[in-house]
Design an enzyme around this catalytic site. Structure first.
Site, PDB file in Angstrom:
ATOM      1  N   TYR A 157     -18.161 -25.145  -9.442  1.00  0.00           N
ATOM      2  CA  TYR A 157     -19.373 -25.940  -9.233  1.00  0.00           C
ATOM      3  C   TYR A 157     -19.036 -27.320  -8.678  1.00  0.00           C
ATOM      4  O   TYR A 157     -19.643 -27.782  -7.708  1.00  0.00           O
ATOM      5  CB  TYR A 157     -20.121 -26.070 -10.555  1.00  0.00           C
ATOM      6  CG  TYR A 157     -21.395 -26.869 -10.468  1.00  0.00           C
ATOM      7  CD1 TYR A 157     -22.544 -26.328  -9.909  1.00  0.00           C
ATOM      8  CD2 TYR A 157     -21.458 -28.179 -10.970  1.00  0.00           C
ATOM      9  CE1 TYR A 157     -23.722 -27.059  -9.842  1.00  0.00           C
ATOM     10  CE2 TYR A 157     -22.627 -28.913 -10.904  1.00  0.00           C
ATOM     11  CZ  TYR A 157     -23.750 -28.350 -10.337  1.00  0.00           C
ATOM     12  OH  TYR A 157     -24.915 -29.080 -10.265  1.00  0.00           O
ATOM     13  N   LYS A 161     -20.125 -28.969  -5.034  1.00  0.00           N
ATOM     14  CA  LYS A 161     -20.942 -30.172  -4.904  1.00  0.00           C
ATOM     15  C   LYS A 161     -20.192 -31.272  -4.152  1.00  0.00           C
ATOM     16  O   LYS A 161     -20.805 -32.071  -3.420  1.00  0.00           O
ATOM     17  CB  LYS A 161     -21.386 -30.668  -6.286  1.00  0.00           C
ATOM     18  CG  LYS A 161     -22.430 -29.772  -6.941  1.00  0.00           C
ATOM     19  CD  LYS A 161     -23.713 -29.676  -6.103  1.00  0.00           C
ATOM     20  CE  LYS A 161     -24.797 -28.905  -6.813  1.00  0.00           C
ATOM     21  NZ  LYS A 161     -26.055 -28.837  -6.043  1.00  0.00           N
TER      22      LYS A 161
END
Length: 237
Positions: A157, A161
């Site tokens: 994740y 990002k």
């Protein structure tokens, strides 16, 4: 000024709360999600706000789906003022060692959280180019901050990002001459399926701040990494 706004990942969490808030402020909204038939709250909102809210089937992982959705929207409006790239996934638990990470989690995170943003941006750019004060708002995360990274969690994740932040900066540089504002915004730690029950704020609280920030954005803000309230993000890039 009222705007016409596309929100991806609009079926739950921050996306759904943001749709509600934007409607309350009088904006015209296209709420996009992968499975509209499985989104009863969106369906109810579409009935309640007939002619102002349109629910569109859009899977950010699929070239065909995104192109089909953009053609459908283009058949209904001449211009789009804002794209909110909110759709995202969190494929891991978050505390795994790199030795335990399934590489498919990285692929899935990048497919949705990075390539999904690129797909949507490219497909809807012609409509956005005709918009009033055109803006692209990429929903990012403090987890994507490289300069503040001091733990080993959230590999897939966080990496996705961080990549989204880089895409945001590049898009801002490319689109600034065309008058299009591009920013990354952290919504905060929100009580959603992704954020978990121990998060600090509700989706509604996050959405209220995000909606105000979206409305206030101008070209002077382009390339910034902002908090949900529009202030410079507490984390560095």
């Amino acid at each position: 000024m009222k705007s016409t706004i596309l929100v991806t990942g609009a079926n739950r969490g921050i996306g759904l709360a943001l749709v509600r808030e934007l409607l309350a402020q009088g904006h015209t909204v296209f709420a996009a999600c992968r499975k509209p038939a499985a989104a009863p709250e969106l369906q109810e909102l579409e009935i309640k706000h007939h002619g102002v809210l349109t629910v569109e089937k859009l899977d950010v992982d699929s070239d065909f789906s995104v192109e089909f959705a953009s053609a459908a929207v283009a058949g209904k409006i001449h211009a789009l003022d804002v794209i909110v790239n909110n759709a995202a996934i969190f494929p891991e638990e978050g505390n795994e060692s790199i030795m335990a990470m399934d590489l498919a989690w990285f692929r899935a995170a990048f497919e949705t959280n990075v390539l999904g943003v690129v797909r949507v941006t490219r497909a809807f750019l012609p409509l956005l180019g005709r918009g009033n004060n055109p803006r692209i708002v990429n929903i990012s995360s403090g987890a994507g901050s490289i300069s503040d990274k001091d733990d080993s969690g959230y590999y897939a994740y966080s990496a996705s990002k961080a990549a989204l932040n880089m895409v945001t900066r590049a898009l801002a540089a490319e689109f600034k001459p065309r008058g299009i504002t591009v920013v990354a915004v952290s919504p905060g730690w929100v009580k959603t399926e992704m954020g978990g029950p121990n998060a600090e704020i509700t989706p509604e609280e996050s959405a209220r701040s995000l909606a105000k920030t979206i409305a206030s954005l101008t070209l002077k803000d382009t390339s910034a990494f902002l908090n949900r309230d529009g202030a410079p993000h507490e984390y560095g890039w």
